[in-house]
Scaffold this motif. Sequence first.
Motif, mmCIF file in Angstrom:
data_model
loop_
_atom_site.group_PDB
_atom_site.id
_atom_site.type_symbol
_atom_site.label_atom_id
_atom_site.label_comp_id
_atom_site.label_asym_id
_atom_site.label_seq_id
_atom_site.Cartn_x
_atom_site.Cartn_y
_atom_site.Cartn_z
ATOM 1 N N SER A 124 -0.202 -0.975 1.394
ATOM 2 C CA SER A 124 1.082 -1.418 0.841
ATOM 3 C C SER A 124 1.865 -2.239 1.851
ATOM 4 O O SER A 124 2.507 -3.235 1.486
ATOM 5 N N ASN A 170 5.710 3.772 4.753
ATOM 6 C CA ASN A 170 6.780 3.587 3.771
ATOM 7 C C ASN A 170 8.028 3.013 4.410
ATOM 8 O O ASN A 170 8.729 2.177 3.812
ATOM 9 N N THR A 187 9.729 -0.593 3.461
ATOM 10 C CA THR A 187 11.148 -0.732 3.098
ATOM 11 C C THR A 187 11.834 -1.773 3.979
ATOM 12 O O THR A 187 12.642 -2.584 3.487
ATOM 13 N N ASN A 214 8.776 -3.410 -4.726
ATOM 14 C CA ASN A 214 9.025 -2.024 -5.109
ATOM 15 C C ASN A 214 7.961 -1.497 -6.065
ATOM 16 O O ASN A 214 7.701 -0.287 -6.128
ATOM 17 N N ILE A 229 5.253 0.228 -4.189
ATOM 18 C CA ILE A 229 5.596 1.533 -3.649
ATOM 19 C C ILE A 229 5.387 2.619 -4.709
ATOM 20 O O ILE A 229 4.828 3.685 -4.440
ATOM 21 N N THR A 230 5.833 2.338 -5.938
ATOM 22 C CA THR A 230 5.755 3.328 -7.013
ATOM 23 C C THR A 230 4.371 3.380 -7.630
ATOM 24 O O THR A 230 3.815 4.447 -7.885
ATOM 25 N N SER A 246 2.268 0.641 -10.417
ATOM 26 C CA SER A 246 2.372 0.257 -11.819
ATOM 27 C C SER A 246 1.398 -0.865 -12.113
ATOM 28 O O SER A 246 1.089 -1.684 -11.235
ATOM 29 N N PRO A 258 6.747 3.599 -14.435
ATOM 30 C CA PRO A 258 5.503 3.294 -13.707
ATOM 31 C C PRO A 258 4.478 4.414 -13.818
ATOM 32 O O PRO A 258 4.827 5.606 -13.846
ATOM 33 N N GLY A 300 2.512 5.499 -11.650
ATOM 34 C CA GLY A 300 2.494 6.342 -10.461
ATOM 35 C C GLY A 300 3.416 7.542 -10.556
ATOM 36 O O GLY A 300 3.193 8.555 -9.889
ATOM 37 N N VAL A 301 4.459 7.457 -11.394
ATOM 38 C CA VAL A 301 5.372 8.587 -11.573
ATOM 39 C C VAL A 301 4.632 9.760 -12.203
ATOM 40 O O VAL A 301 4.791 10.915 -11.792
#
Length: 353
Positions: free
Chosen positions: A115, A180, A184, A199, A202-203, A205, A328, A330-331
Amino acid sequence: MSRFKPVRFGQKGPSFLFDIRTAISLGMALLIVIGAFLVSLGLGEVWVSPFDIVKVFLGMGEPLNELVIREFRLPRVLIALLVGIALAVAGALLQGMVRNPLASPDVIGISGGASVFVVGFLVLFSDSNGALSVSIQWLPVAAFLGALIAAVLVYVFSWKNGLSPIRLVLIGIGLSLFANAVTTMLMLVGPIYRASQANIWITGSVNGSTWSQVWILLPWVSLLFLAALLMARHLNLLELGDDISTSMGSIVSKQRILILLISTGLVGGSVAFAGGIGFVGLMAPHLARKLIGSSFGSLIPMSALIGAGLVMLADLMGRLIAAPLEIPAGVFTAAIGAPYFIYLLFKERGKKS
């Protein structure tokens, strides 16, 4: 009746034992994945029946269905399928390589490293108009480099007269948190129009997937999946321990490097186009191991099928639960995977006590 059937190619050709029970399990898993694939294509703001989906594939569908399936849903579902395969196989390879059931790309920081390089790629090569100044085909390469650097760092810092499972996890979690933080920071110092896009990584999707991404990721995942299957025999030997593997003619250090390269390549490709979808690489191999056992010749394809199903269903839930808003994928994988990870931690602690 024996569950194994010997198969030989010619009188002097290679032979192997065909596991009938495993073949049946893989066949059933494949049918479930195909069902999830069709359901993902059909459900949404515009309902398309399975019969109409088949008509679209045959070139006889209605114009609206053609547009919805071919342009909007099919690239997205294919990316979800490929990402699920990549993450699940990478998790199976890592768990076999270090003989640690807690190892997975996101837990030990490999996804985080990928990432960082993906977001850095977007920030560094974006021009004043918000367009990339280099081809997007280099994005998986950047993600692969980030994943590889993270994997090497975790492996090196975890080694102390062997690999300790708990040490590996703790160092991996620390590296993931550091990655992470760097991600950011890159979002803050980079162009503001890239912050929302970054973003996504990070999540995790698959929203906004395109056919160009499919044609990049498809050969990438396919070749690395075949390479993973070729490493199955060596992974089975590594499960027996370094001493036994060496005594049977395996070059342990070389095999570990190859396995590490394959797994980081799979992680890099998935993170490049879907972000850090978490815990798929942890859950899929465990579920596959409970269904068909620990032989990697069958564990790898079963993990791939389970991973593909998990990501497709997570993306489908994200599209439907809060429609027209999207959650997303990933949630949902994190909501399931995080409690499962805690359960595994307690289980491993119980073994050592």
